[in-house]
Every structure is written in structure tokens, then in C-alpha cells.
Design an enzyme around this catalytic site. Structure first.
Site, PDB file in Angstrom:
ATOM      1  CE  LYS A   1      -3.695  -0.241   2.452  1.00  0.00           C
ATOM      2  NZ  LYS A   1      -4.614  -0.303   3.620  1.00  0.00           N
TER       3      LYS A   1
ATOM      4  CE1 TYR B   1       4.142  -8.338  21.582  1.00  0.00           C
ATOM      5  CE2 TYR B   1       6.297  -8.595  20.576  1.00  0.00           C
ATOM      6  CZ  TYR B   1       4.987  -8.997  20.712  1.00  0.00           C
ATOM      7  OH  TYR B   1       4.521 -10.058  19.975  1.00  0.00           O
TER       8      TYR B   1
ATOM      9  N   GLY C   1       5.807  -7.204  14.869  1.00  0.00           N
ATOM     10  CA  GLY C   1       5.514  -6.872  13.486  1.00  0.00           C
ATOM     11  C   GLY C   1       5.401  -5.372  13.284  1.00  0.00           C
TER      12      GLY C   1
ATOM     13  CG  ASP D   1       1.810  -5.816  10.336  1.00  0.00           C
ATOM     14  OD1 ASP D   1       2.605  -6.127  11.255  1.00  0.00           O
ATOM     15  OD2 ASP D   1       1.056  -6.650   9.792  1.00  0.00           O
TER      16      ASP D   1
END
Length: 246
Positions: free
Chosen positions: A13, A87, A94, A96
Site C-alpha cells: 500500500k 512488548y 511486526g 504493521d
């Protein structure tokens, strides 16, 4: 203007931003890097940022490296982002997922936010009102579930995800499709009920290529945005520019 390139499992994209305003977008395939150059010729970019969740071909990477303006690569655990990352293994996060959460918090700062991305995989990620990304969960997406039913059984067919999804399937086709689609809906609704019990003032963002109607949507504030990852990439680039000025 800013170019963002979001390279996912299914497609790529390209989005053009003027500050925070989305100006134009284009979807291309992984084997069409020349279309990045074509897109850039239609706009006057002076900077850009990109991320990928797949290994790219040398031609694709060379196309990005050859663009006539600086491009930043989002590398989780390395690239500064406007969130505190809780995290445990940020380098395996990821790009994304990270960008989508940043995009949501940029749109609604100071709020508890859940981002649900339904694509090749289903990811559910959470960020607190104080700006901390806590993490999330990953499960197979619709196509993966449908293909798995066909691949790991002897007689079940591969069913298209588009079609009737009755509450109770009356054919093998509707039983499979309803089991997958309604199962995903129940899965997501269950997560949201749990989040709502702990964080009543919750905002939910849906993104990805699969749209689903949630039965508990009347209980919470749910928004859909197919460009959440791109908005997050744009916000991360602006954040890095501000950090470099200090």
C-alpha cells in the site's frame, strides 16, 4: 509531502500525505516495484518511510533505495516511536502491528485503544491512555482458516469467504463459511468484552482487508480505517523528525 509504503503479506500500500492529510493511495503487488516510481512521479515527495512484514526481493529493495528523497525504514525495537513499548521482544514485533497502534493513538491521543487488524492474520493490540503499548495476540485470518480446513482434511472443500453466513450452516459450504466468519466475530467480541470490563472508556479501531459486523458495537466506540498502518508510519516519521531537532 510524505510517502508511506506498507508492505504486507498480501499486497503493498502506497500512500501520499500532506502533513497528516491523506492525499492519494495506491495498491500494488509484491512483484510490481516499478509502480512505486510511477506513483512518485505523480506527487512531489520530499521524504518517506516504509515497513515490511515479508522478505523483499533485491529489485524491490533497490527501487526503494533509489528514490530521490530520504526514506526511513521502520524497524521495531530500533526506530523511535511515540509510544512506550512494553512488548518483551520488541525486535520481533511486526512493524504493521506497531504502526497501526501508533496510527490509532495519533488519531485519538490520551485514550485506551484496541486495534483489530483482520488480514492474512488477525491481530489484536492494545495501547493505554498513558501512551504505553502493552502487546497483543495473533491468530489465523479468514483465508488461512478456510485453506487449513481444506488442506488438513480429506473431504472438506475450499470455500470462498464471500457468501451466506447463517447462524447454523445447512450445507457443507455454509457450515464452513459460517464457522470461520462467525467464529472470528465471536472471537473478537469476546476479546472486546474482556477489555471493556477492565477499561470502560475504550476506543476500538478496525483495519485490514476484511470487514465484519460486531454485535457489541453499540456498547463501545468502534471506528474503521483501512489506512491505519499508513497513518502510523506517517506519525512515526514526523516523530523522528521532531526528535532529531531536539
Amino acid at each position: 509531502m510524505t510517502l508511506t509504503i506498507d508492505i504486507g503479506n498480501t499486497c503493498v500500500k502506497l500512500v501520499a500525505f500532506d502533513d497528516c492529510a491523506l492525499v492519494a493511495s495506491c495498491r500494488i503487488e509484491h512483484d510490481e516495484p516499478s509502480k512505486i516510481t510511477d506513483f512518485c512521479q505523480c506527487h512531489h515527495f520530499d521524504k518517506g518511510i516504509w515497513s515490511t512484514v515479508i522478505d523483499l526481493s533485491p529489485e524491490f529493495e533497490q527501487t526503494i533505495a533509489s528514490l530521490p528523497f530520504p526514506m526511513v525504514k521502520l524497524t521495531p525495537g530500533v526506530t523511535p516511536v511515540p509510544l512506550r513499548i512494553a512488548y518483551t521482544s520488541p525486535s520481533t514485533l511486526g512493524s504493521d502491528r506497531l504502526a497501526a497502534v501508533v496510527g490509532a493513538t495519533a488519531l485519538l491521543p490520551g485514550n485506551n485503544i484496541v486495534v483489530i487488524d483482520i488480514g492474512t492474520c488477525i491481530t489484536i493490540d492494545f495501547a493505554t491512555a498513558s501512551g504505553e503499548y502493552l502487546g497483543g495476540n495473533i491468530s489465523p485470518g479468514p483465508k488461512m482458516r478456510l485453506r487449513a480446513l481444506e488442506a488438513f482434511t480429506s473431504r472438506l472443500p475450499l470455500v470462498n469467504r464471500v457468501g451466506p453466513t447463517p447462524e447454523i450452516g445447512t450445507t457443507t459450504e455454509t457450515a464452513i463459511r459460517s464457522g470461520v466468519v462467525n467464529g472470528i466475530r465471536h472471537e473478537i467480541e469476546g476479546y472486546l468484552e474482556e477489555f471493556m470490563s477492565k477499561y470502560p472508556n475504550l476506543f476500538v479501531y478496525l483495519t485490514g482487508g476484511f470487514h465484519i459486523d460486531l454485535h457489541n458495537s453499540e456498547k463501545m466506540r468502534i471506528f474503521a480505517d483501512d489506512f491505519l498502518v499508513s497513518r502510523g508510519l506517517n506519525a512515526i516519521l514526523h516523530y523522528n523528525e521532531e526528535q532529531n531537532k531536539q
